[in-house]
Design a protein around this motif. Structure first.
Motif, mmCIF file in Angstrom:
data_model
loop_
_atom_site.group_PDB
_atom_site.id
_atom_site.type_symbol
_atom_site.label_atom_id
_atom_site.label_comp_id
_atom_site.label_asym_id
_atom_site.label_seq_id
_atom_site.Cartn_x
_atom_site.Cartn_y
_atom_site.Cartn_z
ATOM 1 N N PRO A 560 0.815 -1.218 0.000
ATOM 2 C CA PRO A 560 0.000 0.000 0.000
ATOM 3 C C PRO A 560 0.851 1.272 0.000
ATOM 4 C CG PRO A 560 0.051 -0.975 2.197
ATOM 5 C CD PRO A 560 0.710 -1.964 1.281
ATOM 6 N N LEU A 561 0.250 2.321 -0.545
ATOM 7 C CA LEU A 561 0.843 3.648 -0.451
ATOM 8 C C LEU A 561 0.529 4.212 0.928
ATOM 9 C CD1 LEU A 561 -0.259 5.135 -3.912
ATOM 10 C CD2 LEU A 561 1.866 3.947 -3.376
ATOM 11 N N GLU A 630 -4.671 13.519 -0.492
ATOM 12 C CA GLU A 630 -4.262 12.144 -0.256
ATOM 13 C C GLU A 630 -5.454 11.242 0.062
ATOM 14 O OE1 GLU A 630 -0.953 10.251 0.082
ATOM 15 O OE2 GLU A 630 -1.092 11.637 -1.587
ATOM 16 N N THR A 631 -6.399 11.746 0.818
ATOM 17 C CA THR A 631 -7.590 10.958 1.159
ATOM 18 C C THR A 631 -8.332 10.550 -0.100
ATOM 19 O OG1 THR A 631 -7.810 12.072 3.298
ATOM 20 C CG2 THR A 631 -9.762 10.961 2.432
ATOM 21 N N GLU A 632 -8.489 11.487 -1.032
ATOM 22 C CA GLU A 632 -9.167 11.193 -2.293
ATOM 23 C C GLU A 632 -8.376 10.177 -3.117
ATOM 24 O OE1 GLU A 632 -9.648 14.930 -4.217
ATOM 25 O OE2 GLU A 632 -10.992 15.761 -2.686
ATOM 26 N N ILE A 636 -9.494 6.121 -3.971
ATOM 27 C CA ILE A 636 -9.620 5.569 -5.326
ATOM 28 C C ILE A 636 -8.739 4.342 -5.482
ATOM 29 C CG2 ILE A 636 -9.163 6.021 -7.771
ATOM 30 C CD1 ILE A 636 -9.925 8.941 -7.252
ATOM 31 N N GLU A 637 -7.489 4.442 -4.995
ATOM 32 C CA GLU A 637 -6.567 3.311 -5.126
ATOM 33 C C GLU A 637 -7.070 2.093 -4.357
ATOM 34 O OE1 GLU A 637 -3.939 3.012 -7.093
ATOM 35 O OE2 GLU A 637 -4.359 5.020 -7.880
ATOM 36 N N ALA A 638 -7.704 2.311 -3.224
ATOM 37 C CA ALA A 638 -8.229 1.198 -2.429
ATOM 38 C C ALA A 638 -9.335 0.459 -3.159
ATOM 39 C CB ALA A 638 -8.734 1.711 -1.081
ATOM 40 N N ARG A 754 -9.796 1.866 -15.649
ATOM 41 C CA ARG A 754 -9.617 1.505 -14.245
ATOM 42 C C ARG A 754 -10.710 0.510 -13.839
ATOM 43 N NH1 ARG A 754 -7.198 4.180 -9.609
ATOM 44 N NH2 ARG A 754 -6.585 5.925 -10.932
ATOM 45 N N LEU A 755 -10.283 -0.691 -13.395
ATOM 46 C CA LEU A 755 -11.202 -1.723 -12.926
ATOM 47 C C LEU A 755 -11.424 -1.529 -11.431
ATOM 48 C CD1 LEU A 755 -12.783 -4.294 -13.703
ATOM 49 C CD2 LEU A 755 -10.707 -5.604 -13.186
ATOM 50 N N MET A 756 -12.688 -1.324 -11.042
ATOM 51 C CA MET A 756 -13.020 -0.920 -9.678
ATOM 52 C C MET A 756 -13.875 -1.983 -8.973
ATOM 53 S SD MET A 756 -11.801 2.288 -9.585
ATOM 54 C CE MET A 756 -12.732 3.228 -8.376
ATOM 55 N N LYS A 757 -13.776 -1.970 -7.644
ATOM 56 C CA LYS A 757 -14.617 -2.866 -6.848
ATOM 57 C C LYS A 757 -16.080 -2.461 -6.924
ATOM 58 C CE LYS A 757 -11.015 -3.873 -3.423
ATOM 59 N NZ LYS A 757 -10.608 -3.724 -2.000
ATOM 60 N N LYS A 758 -16.323 -1.159 -6.919
ATOM 61 C CA LYS A 758 -17.711 -0.681 -6.982
ATOM 62 C C LYS A 758 -17.757 0.703 -7.580
ATOM 63 C CE LYS A 758 -17.597 1.128 -2.232
ATOM 64 N NZ LYS A 758 -18.250 1.100 -0.907
#
Length: 758
Positions: A560-561, A630-632, A636-638, A754-758
């Motif tokens: 993780p970052l 950073e929160t944003e 997105i990365e998560a 970008r392939l996303m969880k939701k």
């Protein structure tokens, strides 16, 4: 990175017209210290590789029986054979540096096998490129489609074969293998016939695809044979779209794939010298000045996600886990060396030294071996190390070469005089002059070096000691007596006398710690002690994938970052941050809760090299902004399972890009890809966690002109808002995406998938 650039200065009776020459690797031996250790570790890695596996792609293409199955990873997925070329270079240079006979045995064996493949092919060709004969026949007929890294849907074929050209050249020049010379000449003649039917426009179209330094190797063929056809071909294979702006001193580099450009420029410099073309050589100087002074960070590296970022904004490099690429520094060293030797300008050595200690030395694990691809400057991130059986990246190829040739510029010479350029424990044997020079030093841990002269008879000549830009209180003593000189930094102190065996030169100096800002002038700073970048180990947690597996993207970190707003910050209204350092000895310094040490010592850990510097008031304001950003980003990365950055070479390669009539570019600080036919990618959907695909564009999407297919079916459940496409219902382990343009019209410029969880 700012290194003051001054004209070369000789002091004393040394002629300013004396042309600088390198010593051969045979003449310089490392004796102890950090560089000798790096050389020894590299030797183990080189010997761990199997020549028959590296030769397999060449035997396959020649239709000969295999002696071992080829390696996997990049050696079986399109760049087949490229490590074999690097391996020839590494064997040759390591043999020259160590006289290890096993290296010579392997080198001779590989060259003989390549000669056997060449003989079987019957036309001078030898290569490991998949379906090479079919590919090259298309090129010969003028059937050319591609740009960037894909030429006729083949992964950088000219870059690939350039590695073989360079490896054969090095086998001949460093190890004296005459058979390598003959194979090289045959390969060069085949290539000249290959491109003979092509127009200048068609050749320049081919050169849009990454092609390494193929112009340089044809210049080398001219040097070896003195046949004009090779120099003519070298000029023909020089990419005018890059060369012409450099000649005009125009900076058109932002957004370009960095390591695609640097080898070309090495070729421009060599061709400029051979043809006395000052414009071409000047183009190389301008490029070097631009990259070294405006695009390189403290440890000497450049690029983010392999591309040159804007000179006025390094924020994306700070945020990325894909910092400077080691191949870039490999080639910037070669360019710096070439310009130093050509221009007799010692200031090139300050940059050369900076890269050598801080990027190249740090790019290999000093105990376990393994090479680094990306070196992030993102605070609290880490690096990944290659493994001999799993990792066949470009930075492995250049990596096995990097640590074979540390002796190349410790010393240099003119007709009669010696120049001491670097403080590295070593022995120089100038056999032609009957002179031996031994250097004992513990630099950078001690600010002193001692040189001992041996000579068959007393001789009058000059020993010139480099006075680096970073050194202070620089003193030289000959046999204990101080040599008085008004020499300035970035020059040489010239000691011209009759030398006899046993004479000793002692060099004593001091070095201080300073801060160096990022080139964009932002408030991010690095600590340097002399030429050495200092950094802090911050954590040994979450080092996922630190020793690479054989996956396509094994060279990238998987951990993780950590939030940038949690990074250690320098806060002091006086802004006198250096005064806070407490020396601990052995180049270690206490900084509050951190310990700073040479970056090249930090391995298997997260680290911080760059620190934000604030006044107390500015700190509170900036922290709030950084935290929000950073929160944003991290949110997105998560949610991201996989992504492709369109138009970025390695991201597209890692996702199996294919396409026709497709182009890529960089506009408004964003990369893109478009097509008049199609292009496609493959995304990995681990555990089918990804449920939707987000596609960002730079243009509006017209459903009547462009179609999107997911796993060969026209995409359903598509919504489009503000140049962002969202496709729901993804439910497969592999997600094959294909963009098709109708009626030969231009598709939108696509920026990211970008392939996303939701």
């Amino acid at each position: 990175m700012k290194i003051k650039h001054l004209l070369f200065l000789f002091l004393g009776p040394v002629s300013v017209m004396a042309q600088m020459q390198p010593f051969s690797l045979h003449e310089v031996k490392l004796t102890q210290g950090i560089f000798k250790n790096a050389q020894d570790i590299d030797l183990k890695y080189i010997l761990a590789l199997n020549p028959d596996k590296l030769l397999a792609p060449y035997l396959i293409d020649a239709g000969l029986p295999l002696k071992a199955e080829r390696y996997g990873n990049w050696e079986s997925s399109g760049l087949d054979g490229h490590i074999g070329g690097h391996y020839l270079s590494a064997l040759a240079m390591m043999y020259a540096s160590t006289n290890d006979t096993e290296l010579k045995k392997r080198l001779d064996y590989m060259v003989a096998e390549l000669a056997r493949c060449q003989a079987k092919n019957g036309n001078g060709y030898v290569g490991g490129i998949p379906q090479g004969k079919v590919f090259w026949e298309r090129i010969h007929k003028g059937d050319i489609d591609g740009s960037g890294f894909g030429l006729n849907n083949t992964w950088v074929p000219l870059y690939n074969i350039h590695k073989l050209f360079a490896g054969l050249r090095d086998a001949y020049q460093y190890a004296g293998n005459e058979q390598a010379k003959q194979v090289l000449i045959g390969l060069g003649d085949w290539f000249i016939e290959l491109i003979k039917p092509l127009s200048e426009e068609q050749i320049q179209q081919i050169l849009r695809t990454e092609h390494g330094g193929i112009n340089e190797t044809f210049a080398d063929l001219y040097i070896i044979t003195k046949e004009q056809k090779y120099l003519d071909t070298a000029q023909k294979l020089s990419h005018r779209a890059v060369l012409n702006p450099l000649i005009e001193k125009q900076d058109k580099l932002t957004g370009l794939h960095a390591n695609t450009q640097i080898p070309k420029v090495i070729g421009f410099e060599k061709i400029g010298v051979l043809t006395n073309n000052l414009a071409w050589s000047g183009a190389a100087q301008y490029f070097w000045q631009n990259v070294s002074q405006s695009r390189s960070v403290a440890f000497g590296g450049n690029s983010v996600r392999e591309h040159f970022n804007p000179v006025n904004d390094f924020s994306k490099m700070l945020a990325s886990n894909q910092g400077p690429e080691t191949c870039n520094s490999f080639n910037m060293l070669r360019l710096s060396k070439a310009l130093f030797l050509d221009k007799n300008d010692v200031s090139y050595l300050d940059f050369y030294e900076r890269i050598l200690y801080n990027h190249i030395l740090s790019s290999q694990h000093p105990e376990k071996g393994g090479f680094v691809y990306f070196t992030p400057i993102r605070p609290n991130h880490y690096r990944v190390y290659s493994q001999p059986e799993t990792s066949m990246w470009c930075c492995v190829g250049s990596g096995i070469e990097n640590h074979t040739k540390y002796g190349e510029l410790i010393y240099s010479h003119s007709a009669d005089n010696i120049f001491v350029n670097l403080f590295i424990p070593s022995a120089l044997n100038w056999e032609a002059k009957g002179i031996r020079l031994v250097q004992n030093t513990a630099f950078p841990y001690q600010n002193q070096s001692e040189l001992t002269v041996s000579s068959s008879t007393p001789k009058q000549f000059a020993i010139n000691i480099r006075y680096p830009a970073w050194a202070q209180n620089f003193e030289v003593l000959v046999n204990g007596h101080k040599y008085n000189s008004n020499t300035r930094p970035v020059s040489y102190i010239s000691l011209n006398r009759k030398w006899k065996s046993g004479d000793k030169i002692t060099i004593v100096f001091t070095s201080s710690t300073k801060l160096e800002n990022l080139p964009d002038g932002s408030n991010w700073v690095a600590f340097l002690h002399g030429p050495i970048v200092l950094a802090a180990k911050t954590s040994t947690k979450d080092l996922t994938g630190i020793f690479a597996d054989d996956s396509r993207m094994g060279h990238e970190t998987k951990g993780p970052l950590y939030p940038i707003d949690k990074a250690f910050a320098l806060v002091d209204d006086s802004e006198n941050f250096v005064s806070k350092l407490q020396p601990l000895g052995h180049l270690q310094f206490r900084l509050d809760s951190l310990t700073l040490q040479p970056f090249f010592e930090i391995h298997e850990a997260r680290y911080q090299m760059y620190f934000p510097a604030f006044t107390q008031k500015a700190y509170a304001e900036q922290q709030l902004k950084t935290k929000q950003k950073e929160t944003e980003l991290l949110a997105i990365e998560a949610q991201t399972i996989d992504k492709v950055n369109c138009g970025e070479q390695q991201s597209e390669v890692d996702h199996l890009y294919k396409g026709e009539k497709s182009s890529s570019g960089y506009d408004d600080e964003q990369f893109w890809r478009a097509t008049r036919a199609y292009f496609s990618y493959q995304l990995q959907n681990s555990n089918r966690a990804g449920k939707c695909l987000e596609i960002s564009m730079l243009d509006d999407f017209n459903i009547n002109n462009t179609e999107i297919y997911i796993n060969e079916a026209l995409a359903q459940s598509v919504s489009i808002v503000n140049k962002l496409i969202r496709i729901e219902g993804i439910n497969s382990e592999l997600v094959n995406i294909k963009i098709i343009s109708k009626n030969n019209t231009n598709s939108p410029r696509f920026h990211q998938f970008r392939l996303m969880k939701k």
